[in-house]
Design a protein around this motif. Structure first.
Motif, mmCIF file in Angstrom:
data_model
loop_
_atom_site.group_PDB
_atom_site.id
_atom_site.type_symbol
_atom_site.label_atom_id
_atom_site.label_comp_id
_atom_site.label_asym_id
_atom_site.label_seq_id
_atom_site.Cartn_x
_atom_site.Cartn_y
_atom_site.Cartn_z
ATOM 1 N N ASN A 1 12.055 24.822 -18.006
ATOM 2 C CA ASN A 1 12.502 24.114 -16.807
ATOM 3 C C ASN A 1 13.151 25.049 -15.783
ATOM 4 O O ASN A 1 13.235 24.719 -14.601
ATOM 5 N N PRO B 1 7.002 21.429 -19.032
ATOM 6 C CA PRO B 1 7.641 20.526 -18.066
ATOM 7 C C PRO B 1 6.597 19.732 -17.293
ATOM 8 O O PRO B 1 5.547 20.249 -16.924
ATOM 9 N N ASN C 1 0.195 19.395 -23.004
ATOM 10 C CA ASN C 1 1.076 18.948 -24.090
ATOM 11 C C ASN C 1 0.301 18.137 -25.129
ATOM 12 O O ASN C 1 0.525 18.260 -26.342
ATOM 13 N N ASP D 1 5.603 18.005 -26.816
ATOM 14 C CA ASP D 1 6.077 17.753 -25.449
ATOM 15 C C ASP D 1 6.931 18.945 -25.019
ATOM 16 O O ASP D 1 8.157 18.881 -24.951
ATOM 17 N N ILE D 2 6.238 20.064 -24.698
ATOM 18 C CA ILE D 2 6.931 21.322 -24.437
ATOM 19 C C ILE D 2 6.827 21.770 -22.987
ATOM 20 O O ILE D 2 7.758 22.354 -22.439
ATOM 21 N N SER E 1 11.680 26.386 -25.771
ATOM 22 C CA SER E 1 12.225 25.048 -25.520
ATOM 23 C C SER E 1 11.859 24.631 -24.118
ATOM 24 O O SER E 1 11.618 25.470 -23.234
ATOM 25 N N ILE E 2 11.826 23.322 -23.913
ATOM 26 C CA ILE E 2 11.519 22.801 -22.583
ATOM 27 C C ILE E 2 12.636 23.132 -21.606
ATOM 28 O O ILE E 2 12.407 23.276 -20.397
ATOM 29 N N SER F 1 -0.071 19.314 -16.974
ATOM 30 C CA SER F 1 0.900 19.707 -18.005
ATOM 31 C C SER F 1 0.992 18.663 -19.115
ATOM 32 O O SER F 1 1.160 19.005 -20.297
#
Length: 593
Positions: free
Chosen positions: A114, A73, A64, A70-71, A109-110, A60
């Motif tokens: 998540n 997880p 990214n 940095d999207i 969004s992260i 991951s």
């Protein structure tokens, strides 16, 4: 399948036709799911780049870094729990695609992602995959980047997600670690999963470049490439990377950090593949291969269903009971097969060991003769070049002489296994047998006579061909036979005209080294034999079970249908004949306009 079909519309039309006809005649066919997946891939026509590897390898973080955001997880524990497909889009959003067809849209969004990680409280069985739309240059020109669960995830359900999606990828980025290149579990994944679909579409990326000392880097990369070549055969480049530094370089606009991280070389390789003039042809070829395998499997299912329509209800019920009884005793006949293969392994190793006894004496005799004839002063060249070259030539000669024989033993064993499995089934269900060939399992059920769709179980492909034996000749044969520390002493003796006195010591040293090489090579050969026989066992059982399961399904459907009115049975029989005619004509078609 016709080689004259020239565009994706041809394949789309045929695939759609097959789905409609199959849903009408054999709605529970094992091939409906792969057919619909193929149709979806043809319609979408994306170029798919799939990142796979074990967890803790930074997949991951690497994704990214490719995205420059940095999207996704990331964590040291298993994080990715779903297939995350990242598309190009001017508006950044997330689509949660559920198994029931429902699509839930969220802002990208992260925090949203998540909620769907391995540690989150959600039901992964409800999620088909997650689509993420980002405005990223890499994804233009209909490129989709896919982040996947770790292939060694303790959750079998999450690992299966990755395995099932693999055949649909156009490029596979396999991530490992420079700190522990290609562990046994990774080797098994490459051999059992990637090999089936081909290493030619695989990019090998090794993470944690930042953890390797600069003076050790070349050696580490060379070792990694040898490990991969030993599994995949041929020449395969390793791309070292520091995903952490690459991501940091992107987030801070640090061009120097991005350059030393190795990410730019990987992007260049991806771009090279994307811009390749054969990109469209390669994609069409993969679609054609998938459709051809499905077509053959469907045709055999139809032929089987056609034959079963002629059986009486009593015969069908009797066959059904016998097949179910055969499944109940599966563990017993699998054990018998393993015992049989263990005996064959011992026999093959016995033949190899017998030939090695003579071979070892011949090598020693030749080297001893070379040393005794040596009269020059350049002992260093003799020890470091001439003797190792002669030893290697002997080993290469042995491989040239015996590798084809070993390979033919494997091919013969593949055939014996297919015959043995078929006979086991015939004895249980009382079928009439006939002569079959490699992995065309014997029996009068058409399904058992289909050429396997699994490329690994075709003769000559399972073990990578006879050339793969040559890969066993690795580093040990490049080492000098006598250590450098002994050279001053030997040179001094030559200067003192005492060469005759040191020749016995040199011969003894060489013989000792040859014994080490022989033992090492024999061990590697035995491991090669064990691995090959294990693959024959696993892949044959896997393919045979798939075929029998398909037969069991058709048999159950026909037994249930025979309890209905005769007119309905006749109508179904006619539908089957029409579908069989359609599939047969499809094979003869020269071109689709």
């Amino acid at each position: 399948m016709s080689s004259e079909w020239t565009n994706l519309e041809d394949f789309k039309r045929v695939t759609s036709e097959m789905i409609l006809k199959l849903e009408s005649v054999l709605p529970n066919s094992s091939q409906l799911k792969p057919l619909k997946e193929l149709e979806e891939d043809i319609i979408q026509n994306y170029y798919t780049i799939m990142v796979v590897g074990e967890f803790k390898h930074g997949k991951s973080t690497f994704v990214n870094a490719l995205l420059g955001q940095d999207i996704m997880p990331r964590n040291v524990t298993p994080t990715t729990a779903t297939i995350n497909a990242i598309f190009h889009g001017s508006e950044q959003e997330i689509h949660i695609v559920k198994q029931n067809g429902e699509i839930e849209k969220q802002e990208a969004s992260i925090e949203v992602l998540n909620r769907y990680t391995a540690s989150s409280d959600f039901n992964p069985e409800e999620i088909k995959f997650i689509k993420l739309f980002l405005d990223v240059p890499l994804l233009k020109e209909r490129i989709v980047l896919i982040d996947t669960p770790g292939v060694n995830d303790l959750s079998e359900q999450r690992a299966d997600i990755t395995h099932q999606f693999l055949p649909r990828a156009d490029v596979i980025i396999f991530m490992s670690s420079l700190t522990a290149a290609i562990k046994k579990s990774e080797q098994e994944f490459l051999e059992n999963r990637i090999k089936k679909i081909g290493f030619d579409r695989t990019i090998f990326v090794m993470n944690f470049l930042d953890q390797i000392d600069e003076d050790e880097l070349d050696e580490v990369i060379e070792f990694s490439e040898r490990r991969i070549q030993g599994i995949a055969g041929g020449q395969h480049r390793v791309f070292p990377v520091s995903a952490k530094e690459a991501l940091e370089g992107n987030l801070t606009n640090n061009d120097e950090l991005k350059q030393v991280s190795g990410i730019e070389e990987i992007k260049a390789e991806i771009k090279r593949r994307l811009e390749s003039g054969s990109r469209t042809q390669q994609k069409q070829k993969r679609i054609e291969e998938r459709l051809a395998d499905i077509h053959e499997a469907v045709l055999k299912e139809v032929e089987t269903a056609e034959e079963l329509t002629e059986r009486s209800i009593e015969d069908l019920r009797d066959q059904l009971l016998r097949v179910e009884n055969w499944f109940e005793h599966r563990a017993k006949w699998e054990g018998q097969l393993q015992d049989y293969l263990f005996e064959r392994e011992e026999e093959i190793n016995f033949l190899i060991n017998k030939s090695f006894q003579y071979f070892g004496e011949k090598v020693k005799e030749d080297i001893e003769h070379k040393i005794n004839l040596f009269q020059g002063a350049d002992i260093k060249s003799l020890v470091e070049n001439q003797i190792p070259h002669t030893i290697r030539a002997h080993f290469n000669q042995w491989i040239d002489q015996y590798s084809d024989h070993i390979h033919q033993l494997f091919v013969k064993l593949e055939r014996e296994v297919s015959i043995g499995l078929s006979k086991s089934f015939q004895q249980s269900v009382k079928l009439q047998s006939y002569r079959g060939e490699n992995l065309r399992f014997q029996g009068d059920i058409p399904i058992l006579n289909a050429r396997s769709g699994n490329a690994n179980v075709k003769a000559g492909v399972l073990l990578g061909g006879v050339g793969s034996l040559a890969l066993l000749l690795g580093g040990p044969f490049f080492l000098p036979v006598v250590g450098m520390a002994g050279l001053p002493y030997i040179s001094q003796k030559i200067a003192e005209k005492q060469l005759a006195n040191i020749k016995p010591d040199l011969i003894y040293s060489v013989h000792t080294q040859i014994n080490v090489l022989l033992d090492d090579f024999k061990y590697q050969l035995n491991q090669y034999i064990r691995k090959g026989i294990s693959e024959i066992n696993r892949l044959s059982l896997e393919e045979f079970s798939r075929l029998i399961t398909s037969y069991h399904m058709i048999l159950k459907e026909e037994a249930a249908r025979h309890q209905t009115e005769a007119a309905e049975i006749h109508a179904h029989r006619e539908k089957i004949k029409e579908l069989k005619l359609y599939l047969t004509e499809l094979m003869k078609e020269e071109a689709l306009k």
